[in-house]
Design an enzyme around this catalytic site. Structure first.
Site, PDB file in Angstrom:
ATOM      1  N   ARG A  41       0.828  -1.225   0.000  1.00  0.00           N
ATOM      2  CA  ARG A  41       0.000   0.000   0.000  1.00  0.00           C
ATOM      3  C   ARG A  41       0.856   1.265   0.000  1.00  0.00           C
ATOM      4  NH1 ARG A  41      -2.831  -1.150   5.519  1.00  0.00           N
ATOM      5  NH2 ARG A  41      -0.647  -1.683   5.915  1.00  0.00           N
ATOM      6  N   GLN A 100       3.719  23.160  19.219  1.00  0.00           N
ATOM      7  CA  GLN A 100       3.135  23.662  17.958  1.00  0.00           C
ATOM      8  C   GLN A 100       3.690  22.870  16.797  1.00  0.00           C
ATOM      9  OE1 GLN A 100       3.072  27.987  17.488  1.00  0.00           O
ATOM     10  NE2 GLN A 100       3.649  27.813  15.317  1.00  0.00           N
ATOM     11  N   ASP A 101       2.794  22.502  15.851  1.00  0.00           N
ATOM     12  CA  ASP A 101       3.202  21.833  14.611  1.00  0.00           C
ATOM     13  C   ASP A 101       3.022  22.806  13.455  1.00  0.00           C
ATOM     14  OD1 ASP A 101       2.111  18.337  15.105  1.00  0.00           O
ATOM     15  OD2 ASP A 101       3.716  19.543  15.997  1.00  0.00           O
ATOM     16  N   HIS A 160      16.089  31.367  10.121  1.00  0.00           N
ATOM     17  CA  HIS A 160      15.260  31.996  11.158  1.00  0.00           C
ATOM     18  C   HIS A 160      15.539  31.455  12.551  1.00  0.00           C
ATOM     19  CE1 HIS A 160      12.232  32.396   7.630  1.00  0.00           C
ATOM     20  NE2 HIS A 160      13.183  33.299   7.554  1.00  0.00           N
ATOM     21  N   LYS A 188      13.260  22.407  17.276  1.00  0.00           N
ATOM     22  CA  LYS A 188      12.478  21.972  16.109  1.00  0.00           C
ATOM     23  C   LYS A 188      12.832  20.526  15.767  1.00  0.00           C
ATOM     24  CE  LYS A 188      12.386  26.647  14.343  1.00  0.00           C
ATOM     25  NZ  LYS A 188      13.108  27.633  13.513  1.00  0.00           N
ATOM     26  N   HIS A 201      17.689  28.399  11.564  1.00  0.00           N
ATOM     27  CA  HIS A 201      17.310  27.252  10.720  1.00  0.00           C
ATOM     28  C   HIS A 201      16.694  27.725   9.406  1.00  0.00           C
ATOM     29  CE1 HIS A 201      14.367  24.222   9.302  1.00  0.00           C
ATOM     30  NE2 HIS A 201      15.442  23.468   9.424  1.00  0.00           N
ATOM     31  N   TYR A 233       7.116  20.254  10.687  1.00  0.00           N
ATOM     32  CA  TYR A 233       7.983  20.278  11.862  1.00  0.00           C
ATOM     33  C   TYR A 233       7.233  20.613  13.133  1.00  0.00           C
ATOM     34  CZ  TYR A 233       8.284  25.306  10.554  1.00  0.00           C
ATOM     35  OH  TYR A 233       8.027  26.623  10.204  1.00  0.00           O
ATOM     36  N   LYS A 267      11.591  39.554   4.090  1.00  0.00           N
ATOM     37  CA  LYS A 267      12.217  39.401   5.418  1.00  0.00           C
ATOM     38  C   LYS A 267      13.581  38.712   5.279  1.00  0.00           C
ATOM     39  CE  LYS A 267      10.881  35.996   8.173  1.00  0.00           C
ATOM     40  NZ  LYS A 267      10.112  35.172   9.132  1.00  0.00           N
ATOM     41  N   ASP A 268      13.634  37.665   4.470  1.00  0.00           N
ATOM     42  CA  ASP A 268      14.887  36.901   4.355  1.00  0.00           C
ATOM     43  C   ASP A 268      15.941  37.671   3.570  1.00  0.00           C
ATOM     44  OD1 ASP A 268      13.304  33.603   4.237  1.00  0.00           O
ATOM     45  OD2 ASP A 268      13.567  35.091   5.838  1.00  0.00           O
TER      46      ASP A 268
HETATM   47  C1  LIG Z   1       6.762  30.590  11.429  1.00  0.00           C
HETATM   48  C2  LIG Z   1       5.339  31.060  11.518  1.00  0.00           C
HETATM   49  C3  LIG Z   1       4.804  31.941  10.595  1.00  0.00           C
HETATM   50  N1  LIG Z   1       3.520  32.354  10.705  1.00  0.00           N
HETATM   51  C4  LIG Z   1       2.990  33.259   9.682  1.00  0.00           C
HETATM   52  C5  LIG Z   1       3.746  34.571   9.582  1.00  0.00           C
HETATM   53  C6  LIG Z   1       3.664  34.914   8.109  1.00  0.00           C
HETATM   54  O1  LIG Z   1       2.470  35.664   7.847  1.00  0.00           O
HETATM   55  C7  LIG Z   1       3.525  33.560   7.404  1.00  0.00           C
HETATM   56  C8  LIG Z   1       4.812  33.097   6.768  1.00  0.00           C
HETATM   57  O2  LIG Z   1       5.828  33.216   7.762  1.00  0.00           O
HETATM   58  P1  LIG Z   1       7.359  33.055   7.336  1.00  0.00           P
HETATM   59  O3  LIG Z   1       7.597  33.774   6.050  1.00  0.00           O
HETATM   60  O4  LIG Z   1       8.194  33.404   8.551  1.00  0.00           O
HETATM   61  O5  LIG Z   1       7.418  31.475   7.060  1.00  0.00           O
HETATM   62  P2  LIG Z   1       8.776  30.666   6.790  1.00  0.00           P
HETATM   63  O6  LIG Z   1       9.683  31.447   5.923  1.00  0.00           O
HETATM   64  O7  LIG Z   1       8.350  29.319   6.367  1.00  0.00           O
HETATM   65  O8  LIG Z   1       9.442  30.569   8.225  1.00  0.00           O
HETATM   66  C9  LIG Z   1       9.786  29.316   8.797  1.00  0.00           C
HETATM   67  O9  LIG Z   1      10.830  28.829   8.026  1.00  0.00           O
HETATM   68  C10 LIG Z   1      12.027  28.371   8.609  1.00  0.00           C
HETATM   69  C11 LIG Z   1      12.484  27.194   7.800  1.00  0.00           C
HETATM   70  C12 LIG Z   1      11.963  28.040  10.034  1.00  0.00           C
HETATM   71  O10 LIG Z   1      12.728  27.223  10.538  1.00  0.00           O
HETATM   72  C13 LIG Z   1      11.009  28.717  10.904  1.00  0.00           C
HETATM   73  O11 LIG Z   1      10.323  27.749  11.659  1.00  0.00           O
HETATM   74  C14 LIG Z   1      10.016  29.571  10.264  1.00  0.00           C
HETATM   75  O12 LIG Z   1      10.500  30.874  10.461  1.00  0.00           O
HETATM   76  O13 LIG Z   1       3.131  32.620   8.432  1.00  0.00           O
HETATM   77  C15 LIG Z   1       2.687  31.915  11.719  1.00  0.00           C
HETATM   78  O14 LIG Z   1       1.516  32.303  11.785  1.00  0.00           O
HETATM   79  N2  LIG Z   1       3.190  31.048  12.651  1.00  0.00           N
HETATM   80  C16 LIG Z   1       4.491  30.598  12.598  1.00  0.00           C
HETATM   81  O15 LIG Z   1       4.893  29.797  13.466  1.00  0.00           O
END
Ligand SMILES: Cc1cn([C@H]2C[C@H](O)[C@@H](COP(=O)(O)OP(=O)(O)O[C@H]3O[C@H](C)C(=O)[C@H](O)[C@H]3O)O2)c(=O)[nH]c1=O
Length: 182
Positions: free
Chosen positions: A23, A46-47, A61, A70, A117, A130, A166-167
């Site tokens: 399967r 939190q997941d 981040h 994580k 990370h 994660y 942001k990045d």
């Molecule tokens: C991380 C996070 C984000 N958000 C919201 C905030 C923004 O409006 C949207 C996208 O957030 P962001 O651009 O920070 O998402 P990623 O770039 O995937 O960030 C993650 O990516 C790298 C790989 C990591 O290790 C971190 O866990 C995490 O920062 O989701 C939430 O509502 N809750 C959360 O826990």
């Protein structure tokens, strides 16, 4: 399950037992007692899940004040997962660790609190999932610059990566807030 040390204190590579049959497969991706015995001593609250396409780079981040442990893995696709040790008193402070996580190798990375990370997407699409050892506090969210020359991370880029605003505005290590007491 297999647990591998990485040479970075507390950073572990975990490969769960995979039960394959006609399967498909089944695997436990977290089991508190077994993972605590392996050294995953976070209490996850939190997941998260994200989907990205090839060439996207998310990171690097971390949260100051509320550093998040994580436990990360890829459900489908392939990434280069990277973390940087920001624990001032760690023997691996400022060093980066990279590993290819794929839906096929089933590998997980346990990142203890105190690391930045991120990951770069190699496959056409990736589903990344994660567990986090603390909640999300946007006001404490910080970004280490993905291509800070001091880090020397060998990203497998195919062209310019796709980054969030942001990045793009990440800080080099020497300007980042780091962890004095982890
Ligand atoms: C991380 C996070 C984000 N958000 C919201 C905030 C923004 O409006 C949207 C996208 O957030 P962001 O651009 O920070 O998402 P990623 O770039 O995937 O960030 C993650 O990516 C790298 C790989 C990591 O290790 C971190 O866990 C995490 O920062 O989701 C939430 O509502 N809750 C959360 O826990």
């Amino acid at each position: 399950m297999e647990v591998e040390q990485t040479g970075f204190p507390g950073l572990l590579v975990i490969t769960p037992r995979v039960f394959s049959d006609e399967r498909g497969f089944f695997k436990e991706t977290y089991q508190q007692e077994r993972y605590k015995e392996a050294g995953v001593d976070a209490s996850f609250v939190q997941d998260n899940a994200s989907r990205s396409t090839a060439g996207i780079l998310r990171g690097l981040h971390y949260q100051i004040q509320h550093p998040q442990a994580k436990l990360v893995h890829v459900m489908k696709g392939e990434i280069l997962d990277v973390c940087v040790d920001l624990r001032k008193n760690s023997p691996t402070f400022g060093q980066s660790y990279s590993i290819r996580l794929t839906g096929e190798n089933h590998k997980q990375l346990y990142v203890p609190p105190g690391f930045a990370h991120g990951f770069y997407v190699i496959s056409p699409q990736v589903d990344f999932v994660y567990k986090c050892g603390d909640y999300y506090y946007p006001e404490h969210d910080r970004t280490l610059l993905w291509n800070d020359p001091e880090l020397g991370i060998d990203w497998p880029l195919s062209g310019e990566p796709l980054l969030s605003e942001k990045d793009r505005r990440g800080l080099p290590l020497k300007e980042c807030e780091v962890f004095e007491s982890l």
